[in-house]
Design a protein around this motif. Structure first.
Motif, PDB file in Angstrom:
ATOM      1  N   UNK A 121       0.831  -1.207   0.000  1.00 30.26           N
ATOM      2  CA  UNK A 121       0.000   0.000   0.000  1.00 30.26           C
ATOM      3  C   UNK A 121       0.867   1.259   0.000  1.00 30.26           C
ATOM      4  N   UNK A 122       1.874   1.304   0.856  1.00 28.14           N
ATOM      5  CA  UNK A 122       2.754   2.474   0.930  1.00 28.14           C
ATOM      6  C   UNK A 122       3.585   2.624  -0.340  1.00 28.14           C
ATOM      7  N   UNK A 123       3.971   1.486  -0.944  1.00 29.26           N
ATOM      8  CA  UNK A 123       4.718   1.549  -2.205  1.00 29.26           C
ATOM      9  C   UNK A 123       3.865   2.110  -3.327  1.00 29.26           C
ATOM     10  N   UNK A 124       2.551   1.864  -3.267  1.00 29.29           N
ATOM     11  CA  UNK A 124       1.655   2.400  -4.275  1.00 29.29           C
ATOM     12  C   UNK A 124       1.640   3.918  -4.293  1.00 29.29           C
ATOM     13  N   UNK A 125       1.965   4.525  -3.154  1.00 31.15           N
ATOM     14  CA  UNK A 125       2.112   5.981  -3.069  1.00 31.15           C
ATOM     15  C   UNK A 125       3.536   6.433  -3.402  1.00 31.15           C
ATOM     16  N   UNK A 148      10.634   4.465   1.492  1.00 36.80           N
ATOM     17  CA  UNK A 148      11.449   4.460   2.703  1.00 36.80           C
ATOM     18  C   UNK A 148      10.884   3.547   3.797  1.00 36.80           C
ATOM     19  N   UNK A 149       9.560   3.586   4.085  1.00 40.03           N
ATOM     20  CA  UNK A 149       9.046   2.684   5.127  1.00 40.03           C
ATOM     21  C   UNK A 149       9.281   1.209   4.818  1.00 40.03           C
ATOM     22  N   UNK A 150       9.106   0.830   3.542  1.00 40.01           N
ATOM     23  CA  UNK A 150       9.347  -0.565   3.166  1.00 40.01           C
ATOM     24  C   UNK A 150      10.808  -0.937   3.383  1.00 40.01           C
ATOM     25  N   UNK A 196       2.662   4.237   8.717  1.00 38.33           N
ATOM     26  CA  UNK A 196       1.284   4.450   8.270  1.00 38.33           C
ATOM     27  C   UNK A 196       0.645   5.606   9.048  1.00 38.33           C
ATOM     28  N   UNK A 197       0.838   5.605  10.339  1.00 42.47           N
ATOM     29  CA  UNK A 197       0.268   6.665  11.162  1.00 42.47           C
ATOM     30  C   UNK A 197       0.906   8.018  10.831  1.00 42.47           C
ATOM     31  N   UNK A 198       2.179   8.003  10.521  1.00 39.10           N
ATOM     32  CA  UNK A 198       2.886   9.247  10.198  1.00 39.10           C
ATOM     33  C   UNK A 198       2.374   9.864   8.902  1.00 39.10           C
ATOM     34  N   UNK A 199       1.990   9.023   7.934  1.00 37.14           N
ATOM     35  CA  UNK A 199       1.503   9.517   6.638  1.00 37.14           C
ATOM     36  C   UNK A 199      -0.019   9.670   6.595  1.00 37.14           C
ATOM     37  N   UNK A 238       5.985  -3.203  13.540  1.00 38.88           N
ATOM     38  CA  UNK A 238       6.083  -1.982  14.338  1.00 38.88           C
ATOM     39  C   UNK A 238       6.499  -0.793  13.481  1.00 38.88           C
ATOM     40  N   UNK A 239       7.485  -1.002  12.602  1.00 35.27           N
ATOM     41  CA  UNK A 239       7.970   0.079  11.734  1.00 35.27           C
ATOM     42  C   UNK A 239       6.871   0.533  10.783  1.00 35.27           C
ATOM     43  N   UNK A 240       6.182  -0.411  10.157  1.00 34.63           N
ATOM     44  CA  UNK A 240       5.144  -0.064   9.181  1.00 34.63           C
ATOM     45  C   UNK A 240       3.948   0.608   9.847  1.00 34.63           C
ATOM     46  N   UNK A 241       3.592   0.176  11.051  1.00 40.42           N
ATOM     47  CA  UNK A 241       2.488   0.819  11.769  1.00 40.42           C
ATOM     48  C   UNK A 241       2.813   2.277  12.050  1.00 40.42           C
TER      49      UNK A 241
END
Length: 552
Positions: A161-165, A169-171, A227-230, A221-224
């Motif tokens: 999902x984050x890569x789609x944007x 970096x999060x991945x 996600x909240x940051x974005x 934990x990192x991805x959560x």
């Protein structure tokens, strides 16, 4: 007036492509960094891990490889190809400014992946005896990996999902943390079992594979947090976007499953090849000689674990490019920008050559030192690594071209090509093992993947008319500079060999560090001096040349 409008259109198209290229470069930088660091961690742990197993190290390597091959296949099925499908669908809807639909795709994907994770974990836990193929030691290993298969699918969905944007970096960070937690747990567990408790090597391997579950917790934990940051930025895009509310949640789930099934098959390509080796190598070798299972496991470990751990570092470069290419191509396809798709395919191929060819020849030049540092000196193991390094080129290219085929929604064609490749692999497996024994599976893989890649690139050329003539100069430069680097590093290693023993790990580590630095310096100098890097990266690097005191 018409001429002015045409110029504006051309300028706009060039700017769009440059923006896409910059996104690919930025995304590739993050994904490459995360992937490489993860691979390096996943290789470095081998040094103490193998040492603590002592006389059981080869058997432990073979057991680990067998368990992980099955785990990789079930993990691909459990995630149902959804992370890549998610990245593609989110990139598609974002390209249409339909950000709320992208969010609904994410939620639907979570439901599907959670269900698939539970199903695959149950199959692994209760079907381990069947999957073990008669090897009782494999059973506890497969069951320990079922825990990771249970929780990784939701984690992978969030990555996609984050890569789609195009937030890579999060991945990248989650990959690194996942690997870090995994390695720390497996090393601590192995040390306690093998060195403190003097326990069973099978139990130590089982705990080492269970570490995949521990690593997944760290990544979650990192991805959560990311996600909240974005979340605020995503909500803003959703408010401003052109949102289509006519698509039902059921339609989205069907679309995700429809998109993900081809990803399951295609992303399993390399794992399918490895499973063919796992289930056929021992049987075929028994046809041609009287070998014990201990001997065959030792040979199997050389190409399936020892060499694999090292050449997969190179392939991780290609994987980083592949992940970045999918959403960019999906966005261009949604906008029906044929020219942009052609340029992005060409750019991805050139970036692959720019990274993969020098990396491969570099590993080839320091193969003896690299293998000795990680495993201890072994002439047979070094030979396998040298051979496997060249096979990594078609394997790496497969990850890139397969991702691009999926990015332009040519899923059926890609599955057909993979099927052809697997059939060729089966046909070549017996004669190649008969001719080269332990190198046979690698040769069969390399030849079949070479043919598979040719079919895909030919397909790209037929559809988009790739400008191979324009790519030829840069490709020849990459090859020439890589060969110059290879000769220079190989000569330096031979010179060191006259004065330093090749059998000692400490000496091998010293020469390895010097050799890698020397090789990087040679290729970097040539790429900058003759502006190869400028043409690949699409930006002038004069300031870097000035800092390095290189004349333009």
């Amino acid at each position: 007036m018409e001429t002015h409008n045409q110029e504006q259109t051309t300028s706009s198209a060039q700017q769009t492509f440059q923006d896409s290229r910059n996104k690919m470069l930025s995304g590739s930088a993050w994904m490459t960094a995360g992937s490489i660091m993860s691979r390096i961690l996943g290789a470095i742990y081998v040094i103490p891990w193998v040492t603590w197993f002592g006389a059981y190290s080869t058997q432990a390597n073979a057991l680990f490889a067998k368990g992980y091959n099955l785990y990789s296949m079930f993990l691909t099925i459990a995630t149902a190809g959804i992370p890549s499908a998610m990245s593609k669908l989110v990139g598609h809807y974002n390209g249409l400014d339909q950000y709320i639909v992208s969010k609904r795709v994410y939620h639907a994907g979570m439901y599907v992946s959670a269900a698939m994770g539970v199903i695959c974990a149950i199959i692994m836990a209760f079907g381990a005896n069947i999957l073990a193929d008669g090897d009782a030691n494999v059973v506890p290993v497969v069951r320990s990996l079922a825990w990771a298969v249970l929780i990784i699918p939701p984690m992978s969905i969030t990555r996609g999902f984050l890569q789609g944007y195009n937030w890579m970096a999060p991945s990248a960070m989650s990959q690194f943390i996942e690997q870090l937690f995994r390695v720390i747990y497996m090393l601590v567990a192995t040390f306690l079992i093998m060195k403190i408790q003097k326990g069973s090597w099978v139990v130590a391997v089982t705990q080492s594979t269970f570490a995949a579950f521990i690593g997944a917790l760290g990544a979650i934990m990192v991805l959560t947090y990311s996600y909240m940051r974005h979340s605020r930025e995503m909500k803003q895009l959703e408010r401003e976007g052109n949102n289509n509310r006519d698509i039902s949640s059921f339609d989205l789930i069907v679309k995700i499953i429809y998109q993900s099934i081809p990803f399951i098959i295609v992303e399993s390509g390399i794992v399918i090849y490895q499973l063919i080796d796992q289930y056929t190598f021992n049987r075929i070798m028994h046809w041609f000689g009287n070998y014990t299972n201990y001997q065959l496991n030792a040979v199997y470990a050389l190409f399936s674990f020892n060499a694999n751990k090292l050449y997969m570092i190179i392939i991780s470069f290609a994987t980083a490019l592949a992940v970045t290419a999918i959403p960019l191509l999906a966005t261009a396809r949604a906008q029906r920008d044929q020219e942009s798709m052609r340029r992005q395919i060409e750019n991805a191929l050139m970036m692959f050559y720019f990274v993969m060819i020098p990396a491969t020849l570099g590993v080839e030049a320091v193969a003896s030192q690299l293998y000795t540092v990680f495993y201890r000196y072994d002439a047979a193991g070094i030979t396998v690594l040298q051979f496997a390094t060249f096979v990594s080129i078609p394997m790496g290219m497969y990850t890139v071209v397969a991702a691009m085929m999926q990015g332009i929604s040519e899923n059926r064609r890609m599955i057909k090509y993979l099927f052809i490749g697997v059939v060729v692999k089966f046909i070549l497996q017996v004669p190649c093992i008969w001719l080269l024994e332990g190198l046979g599976p690698l040769l069969a893989t390399g030849l079949s993947m070479f043919g598979l890649n040719y079919l895909v690139i030919h397909s790209f050329n037929m559809e988009f008319g790739l400008h191979f003539n324009d790519m030829a100069k840069a490709t020849n430069q990459i090859l020439a500079y890589s060969l110059i680097m290879f000769v220079g590093v190989k000569a330096l290693m031979m010179l060191f060999g006259l004065f330093i023993s090749p059998y000692a790990r400490h000496a091998a580590f010293f020469t390895l560090v010097v050799g890698v630095a020397f090789g990087v310096a040679i290729f970097t100098y040539l790429a900058l001096r003759y502006r190869l890097a400028d043409s690949i990266l699409g930006a002038p690097l004069d300031s870097l040349r000035q800092r390095l005191h290189m004349h333009n």
